[in-house]
Design a protein around this motif. Structure first.
Motif, PDB file in Angstrom:
ATOM      1  N   UNK A   1       3.971  -8.246  -5.972  1.00 19.25           N
ATOM      2  CA  UNK A   1       4.322  -7.078  -5.587  1.00 19.25           C
ATOM      3  C   UNK A   1       4.785  -6.159  -4.915  1.00 19.25           C
ATOM      4  N   UNK A   2       4.582  -7.304  -3.727  1.00 15.95           N
ATOM      5  CA  UNK A   2       4.833  -7.014  -2.365  1.00 15.95           C
ATOM      6  C   UNK A   2       6.704  -6.453  -2.156  1.00 15.95           C
ATOM      7  N   UNK A   3       6.517  -5.165  -1.020  1.00 13.47           N
ATOM      8  CA  UNK A   3       5.930  -4.944  -0.145  1.00 13.47           C
ATOM      9  C   UNK A   3       4.931  -3.705  -0.908  1.00 13.47           C
ATOM     10  N   UNK A   4       4.922  -3.619  -2.279  1.00 11.43           N
ATOM     11  CA  UNK A   4       4.215  -2.650  -2.502  1.00 11.43           C
ATOM     12  C   UNK A   4       2.622  -2.412  -2.330  1.00 11.43           C
TER      13      UNK A   4
ATOM     14  N   UNK B   1       2.127   3.004 -12.135  1.00 12.98           N
ATOM     15  CA  UNK B   1       1.377   1.944 -12.497  1.00 12.98           C
ATOM     16  C   UNK B   1       0.185   1.319 -13.162  1.00 12.98           C
ATOM     17  N   UNK B   2       0.074   0.383 -13.465  1.00  8.41           N
ATOM     18  CA  UNK B   2      -0.935   0.434 -13.376  1.00  8.41           C
ATOM     19  C   UNK B   2      -0.571  -1.527 -13.876  1.00  8.41           C
ATOM     20  N   UNK B   3      -1.635  -2.283 -14.630  1.00  7.13           N
ATOM     21  CA  UNK B   3      -0.770  -3.777 -14.252  1.00  7.13           C
ATOM     22  C   UNK B   3       0.536  -4.111 -15.293  1.00  7.13           C
TER      23      UNK B   3
ATOM     24  N   UNK C   1       7.994  -3.112 -15.032  1.00  9.78           N
ATOM     25  CA  UNK C   1       9.165  -1.721 -14.759  1.00  9.78           C
ATOM     26  C   UNK C   1       8.359  -1.805 -13.147  1.00  9.78           C
ATOM     27  N   UNK C   2       9.724  -2.556 -12.349  1.00  8.75           N
ATOM     28  CA  UNK C   2       9.716  -2.744 -11.555  1.00  8.75           C
ATOM     29  C   UNK C   2      10.141  -1.253 -10.578  1.00  8.75           C
ATOM     30  N   UNK C   3      10.808  -0.211 -11.140  1.00  4.64           N
ATOM     31  CA  UNK C   3      11.402   0.965 -10.293  1.00  4.64           C
ATOM     32  C   UNK C   3      10.260   2.042 -10.013  1.00  4.64           C
ATOM     33  N   UNK C   4       8.537   1.271 -11.339  1.00  3.72           N
ATOM     34  CA  UNK C   4       7.756   2.196 -11.154  1.00  3.72           C
ATOM     35  C   UNK C   4       6.451   1.866 -11.029  1.00  3.72           C
TER      36      UNK C   4
ATOM     37  N   UNK D   1      -1.907   0.024  -9.109  1.00  2.62           N
ATOM     38  CA  UNK D   1      -3.583   0.052  -9.337  1.00  2.62           C
ATOM     39  C   UNK D   1      -3.461  -1.097 -10.808  1.00  2.62           C
ATOM     40  N   UNK D   2      -4.238  -1.729 -10.022  1.00  2.00           N
ATOM     41  CA  UNK D   2      -3.841  -3.751 -10.521  1.00  2.00           C
ATOM     42  C   UNK D   2      -5.400  -3.896 -11.132  1.00  2.00           C
TER      43      UNK D   2
END
Length: 386
Positions: free
Chosen positions: A26-29, A202-204, A210-213, A219-220
């Protein structure tokens, strides 16, 4: 070797490995670690402490009482605890005083939060209904919710932290349409004078696919417990490790003749003289009656099907002429490394998902927490328990 009557082993090393892997993806998110339903049945406090020790600074726990549990064991305000399902009679004062983030979806709820403010502003996330229809403000309600938030923030009563929504994950087109609804809501809020520092959508599953979301935070939940939600994708395919292993021990054995009816309703009859082994786990512990003929358990590396109806406290397996003894360990599900079924295989066999399987494992099944982190803050917490 004798095994405990029943036990769920929780591997914090596996959880930490999954956490590191997902955060890298997920980085840098930012990643919010979701721990609703007592951390998907794994035990909230040890999982949360392990996550915080790993550097997680956002945790989602559904309700205020769950968040207060985490504050009470020493998880400080440097960790944001997000909650979004609130009792209609809840007094928000303790939550606000404890710096718990509150997901709010309607004007009435936000007004209750504003009225509860005393010494410090409430941390608020405004929810948007983008099509799932469980939570969030619909388009006709959203302007009123935003207007109240603007007034309350200007008065120093609240701090608006973020806007959020949750996706149905029905199809790519449906999810794209939902995110478009959310984006329009954010634009409308900005037009009404509300600054939204963060957005999380976005969740898991959507977070992975969908990287754009991903917006500002993902939230994982299930992925962190080694339970991927994508159809046909195993934990091993993604490099994830199942965190829970459910085990028991053989409590009794008996030799029975051919054509013996087994358990309630005699829905299973033996095809030959055989040995039946009783496993002391039943539907009160989270093994559904539906498991008959669908689930296989492992004893000494060999799989055996559940024979006959699963009862409240036990089920039987037909082990034929194999030398199975009282006290032998039984693996109901685990990592799959030793031939046992995984939680994902359980979900597929039962027509459900892995998360439901772990969440259903009952409270009378002791959780045994293992892993190197048990020597740190997790260990301190566990030693304090009665």
């Amino acid at each position: 070797m004798n095994a405990p009557l029943r036990r769920a082993r929780i591997d914090l090393d596996a959880y930490r490995s999954n956490l590191d892997l997902v955060r890298g993806w997920m980085a840098p998110v930012e990643v919010m670690a979701i721990m609703k339903a007592d951390a998907y049945g794994h035990g909230l406090e040890p999982i949360a402490l392990a996550a915080v020790d790993a550097g997680v600074r956002w945790i989602g726990v559904l309700t205020v009482p769950a968040a207060l549990r985490l504050r009470s064991i020493g998880i400080g305000e440097d960790v944001h605890l997000f909650t979004w399902q609130h009792d209609p009679g809840l007094d928000f004062r303790d939550a606000i005083d404890s710096a718990i983030d509150l997901g709010v979806s309607n004007v009435t709820e936000l007004q209750r939060v504003v009225d509860a403010v005393d010494q410090r502003p409430a941390r608020v996330h405004l929810g948007v209904d983008s099509g799932l229809h469980r939570d969030g403000a619909t388009a006709d309600v959203w302007p009123d919710l935003v207007s109240l938030a603007v007034q309350a923030q200007r008065a120093g009563r609240i701090e608006v932290v973020a806007a959020y929504t949750h996706l149905a994950e029905s199809s790519d087109d449906d999810d794209s349409a939902a995110v478009a609804v959310f984006d329009r809501a954010v634009e409308a809020a900005e037009d009404l004078g509300l600054d939204l520092p963060m957005e999380h959508v976005a969740a898991s599953l959507a977070g992975l696919e969908r990287k754009e979301f991903r917006k500002d935070m993902v939230r994982m939940g299930a992925n962190l417990f080694g339970i991927p939600g994508a159809d046909g994708v195993s934990a091993a395919d993604l490099g994830l490790e199942p965190v829970m292993t459910l085990t028991a021990s053989v409590a009794k054995t008996k030799r029975v003749p051919v054509d013996t009816g087994v358990s309630y309703d005699y829905t299973y009859r033996t095809s030959a003289e055989t040995t039946l082994a009783l496993v002391p786990v039943g539907y009160a512990d989270g093994v559904p009656r539906l498991a008959q003929g669908r689930i296989e358990v492992t004893i000494a590396g060999k799989r055996y099907p559940i024979a006959g109806r699963v009862a409240m406290d036990q089920f039987l397996v037909d082990v034929g002429d194999d030398e199975v003894r009282v006290g032998d360990p039984v693996v109901l599900f685990g990592t799959g490394e030793h031939g046992e079924m995984t939680v994902l295989e359980w979900g597929e066999a039962l027509g459900t998902i892995g998360e439901e399987v772990t969440c259903r494992i009952g409270a009378r099944v002791p959780r045994e927490v293992v892993g190197h982190e048990v020597g740190g803050r997790v260990g301190d917490y566990l030693r304090e328990q009665p």
